[in-house]
Design an enzyme around this catalytic site. Structure first.
Site, mmCIF file in Angstrom:
data_model
loop_
_atom_site.group_PDB
_atom_site.id
_atom_site.type_symbol
_atom_site.label_atom_id
_atom_site.label_comp_id
_atom_site.label_asym_id
_atom_site.label_seq_id
_atom_site.Cartn_x
_atom_site.Cartn_y
_atom_site.Cartn_z
ATOM 1 N N CYS A 1 -3.970 6.006 -5.562
ATOM 2 C CA CYS A 1 -2.704 6.083 -4.833
ATOM 3 C C CYS A 1 -1.655 6.883 -5.611
ATOM 4 O O CYS A 1 -1.787 8.081 -5.758
ATOM 5 C CB CYS A 1 -2.222 4.679 -4.494
ATOM 6 S SG CYS A 1 -3.428 3.744 -3.528
ATOM 7 N N HIS B 1 -6.852 2.407 -1.610
ATOM 8 C CA HIS B 1 -7.081 1.164 -2.360
ATOM 9 C C HIS B 1 -8.551 0.744 -2.301
ATOM 10 O O HIS B 1 -9.004 0.224 -1.277
ATOM 11 C CB HIS B 1 -6.222 0.034 -1.786
ATOM 12 C CG HIS B 1 -4.763 0.193 -2.030
ATOM 13 N ND1 HIS B 1 -4.160 -0.208 -3.206
ATOM 14 C CD2 HIS B 1 -3.781 0.718 -1.264
ATOM 15 C CE1 HIS B 1 -2.856 0.056 -3.147
ATOM 16 N NE2 HIS B 1 -2.612 0.626 -1.978
ATOM 17 N N GLU C 1 -9.789 -1.742 -3.977
ATOM 18 C CA GLU C 1 -9.944 -3.155 -4.350
ATOM 19 C C GLU C 1 -10.095 -4.068 -3.139
ATOM 20 O O GLU C 1 -10.387 -5.260 -3.293
ATOM 21 C CB GLU C 1 -8.759 -3.604 -5.212
ATOM 22 C CG GLU C 1 -7.482 -3.949 -4.481
ATOM 23 C CD GLU C 1 -6.770 -2.735 -3.910
ATOM 24 O OE1 GLU C 1 -6.044 -2.883 -2.909
ATOM 25 O OE2 GLU C 1 -6.934 -1.630 -4.461
#
Length: 380
Positions: free
Chosen positions: A264, A354, A356
Site C-alpha cells: 500500500c 492488503h 493479510e
C-alpha cells in the site's frame, strides 16, 4: 456530545460535500460534526477492520453495502488501537446485532469513540456522485451542529484537501515493539510502521518471523540495530509525495541489498525511491473485492484495497532505475492502475493492496511466502 444509540437515531443529520451536494438523514454514532475526504468502500463485510484501519485517517467512509452492523462489534477484530475514520455513512444500520462473537453494537462503539456518522441516506446516489465527480472534502453535521447550508458548505470548503496531506506519522506507533515468532524463530524483520494493521505482523509471525515494529521516524541505524533479515514498509494514510523521510530510508535499505517488502503506502514509497512519481486517483480503490492480475504468474486475485494514490510507472516495459531494473508486477483489471512493483536485480518487491486478509480474501497470502523466499535466498 455523549448520547445513547436510541437518542442519536432520532437526531437529524446532514452530509455536505464540497461541491454543494447535500444529503439529509439521521445521526448514526456520536452527535456533533466532523470533516474529512468522502470516499466509498465496496466491501460487503469487514466494517470493523475498515474502521480501525489507520489508512482511513481523516476520511469519511461511505459503505456501499446497504445494511451495516449485522455482526456487531467484538474485541478481537480491531486492526489498531482505535477507530481512525473521520466519519461513517450508512444506509440501513442493523437494529440488533447477531453474532456469537459480538460484545456490543457498531453504533454503540461509534458513540463510545466519538465518531460522528449519518444514516438513512441514499448511499447508492452518493457513491455514483463520488464516482462521477471524484472523492472530495465533506462534513457531517448533526444535532446542534446543523446550521444554514451556506455556512456548512463554507466550513467544508475551508478544510485542507487530501492531496499534500502528511498523515503517516500521526497514526504510527511512537515506541518500537516486538511481535514474536510463532513456533521456531526463522527470521527477523524490521517493519516500518506508516499505519500498520495488526494482522500484518501476525501473518509474518505465523511464518516464523520475529517482527520489530518501528516508528515512522525510524532511521537506518534504528532499522539495522535489530539485525534484520528483511525490511517491511507498511500501509498508511495521506499523500506519498509528503513522505520524504521513508523514501530516504527505503533508498538506504535498497543500497544495502536487504530483502524488502512493501504494501500500500509502502508500494508508493518504493515507487518514489525508484524515481517514479505518484498521483491521486479520481476516487481510489477501497473494499475487499478488487480484481488484480499477478503478471508474473498470470493469475487473477480478488484483493483488499484502500488507496487513493498510485504509482506512475510504465506498464509495458522494464524500467531502468538507480537500483537496477524494475517491472510492474501487478495491475488492477478495472482501470490498469499499477498494483505492484518488482526489482529484477535486487531482492525487493511491493504491492498496492492488503495481503493479510483482514478483512478480505486470502488470494494474496502467498506474498508473505514470497518475502520469506527472498530472505531464504539472501541467507543461502
Amino acid at each position: 456530545m455523549t448520547t445513547s444509540t436510541r437518542e442519536s437515531a432520532k437526531v437529524p443529520a446532514v452530509l455536505v460535500l464540497e461541491d454543494g451536494r447535500i444529503f439529509r438523514g439521521r445521526a448514526y454514532g456520536a452527535v456533533g460534526e466532523t470533516f474529512g475526504e468522502a470516499v466509498f468502500s465496496t466491501g460487503m463485510t469487514g466494517y470493523q477492520e475498515t474502521l480501525t484501519d489507520p489508512s482511513y485517517d481523516r476520511q469519511i467512509v461511505v459503505a456501499t453495502a446497504p445494511q451495516i452492523g449485522n455482526t456487531g462489534w467484538n474485541d478481537e477484530d480491531d486492526e489498531s488501537r482505535r477507530i481512525w475514520v473521520a466519519g461513517y455513512v450508512v444506509r440501513d444500520p442493523a437494529r440488533v446485532p447477531s453474532n456469537w462473537r459480538a460484545t456490543r453494537s457498531l453504533d454503540d462503539e461509534l458513540i463510545a469513540q466519538g465518531v460522528v456518522g449519518i444514516r438513512g441516506i441514499d448511499t447508492r446516489a452518493l457513491t455514483r456522485h463520488l464516482r462521477e465527480r471524484g472523492s472530495m472534502r465533506a462534513g457531517i453535521f448533526s444535532g446542534e451542529a446543523i446550521a444554514p447550508e451556506a455556512e456548512l458548505l463554507a466550513r467544508v470548503q475551508a478544510q485542507p484537501p487530501m492531496k499534500g496531506a502528511s498523515l503517516y506519522e500521526e497514526v504510527a506507533t511512537q515506541e518500537a515493539y516486538v511481535v514474536p515468532a510463532m513456533g521456531e524463530k526463522r527470521f527477523t524483520v524490521a517493519a516500518v510502521d506508516l499505519g500498520i494493521k495488526g494482522m500484518t505482523p501476525r501473518r509474518m509471525a505465523e511464518r516464523g518471523i520475529e517482527v520489530h515494529v518501528l516508528p515512522a521516524t525510524a532511521t537506518v541505524e534504528d532499522v539495522y540495530a535489530v539485525n534484520p533479515d528483511g525490511v517491511f514498509f507498511s500501509n498508511g494514510p495521506g499523500d506519498p509525495a509528503t513522505a520524504d523521510g521513508p523514501v530516504a530510508l527505503m533508498r538506504a535499505v535498497l543500497e544495502r541489498g536487504t530483502p524488502l517488502f512493501g504494501i500500500c503506502f509502502g508500494n508508493q514509497i518504493l515507487g518514489r525511491a525508484l524515481g517514479f512519481g505518484t498521483y491521486k486517483l479520481k476516487y481510489g480503490h477501497r473494499g475487499i473485492n478488487q480484481p488484480v492480475q499477478d503478471r508474473t504468474t498470470g493469475k487473477v486475485e480478488v484483493t483488499a484495497h484502500n488507496h487513493g494514490f498510485a504509482v506512475d510507472a510504465p506498464l509495458d516495459k522494464v524500467s531502468e532505475t538507480p537500483y537496477g531494473r524494475v517491472e510492474v508486477s501487478h495491475v488492477c483489471l478495472n482501470d490498469n492502475v499499477v498494483e505492484g512493483l518488482r526489482l529484477l536485480d535486487r531482492p525487493a518487491f511491493s504491492v498496492q493492496y492488503h495481503p493479510e486478509a483482514a478483512a478480505g480474501p486470502h488470494d494474496a497470502a502467498y506474498l508473505f511466502d514470497r518475502f520469506v523466499s527472498l530472505m531464504e535466498g539472501q541467507r543461502a
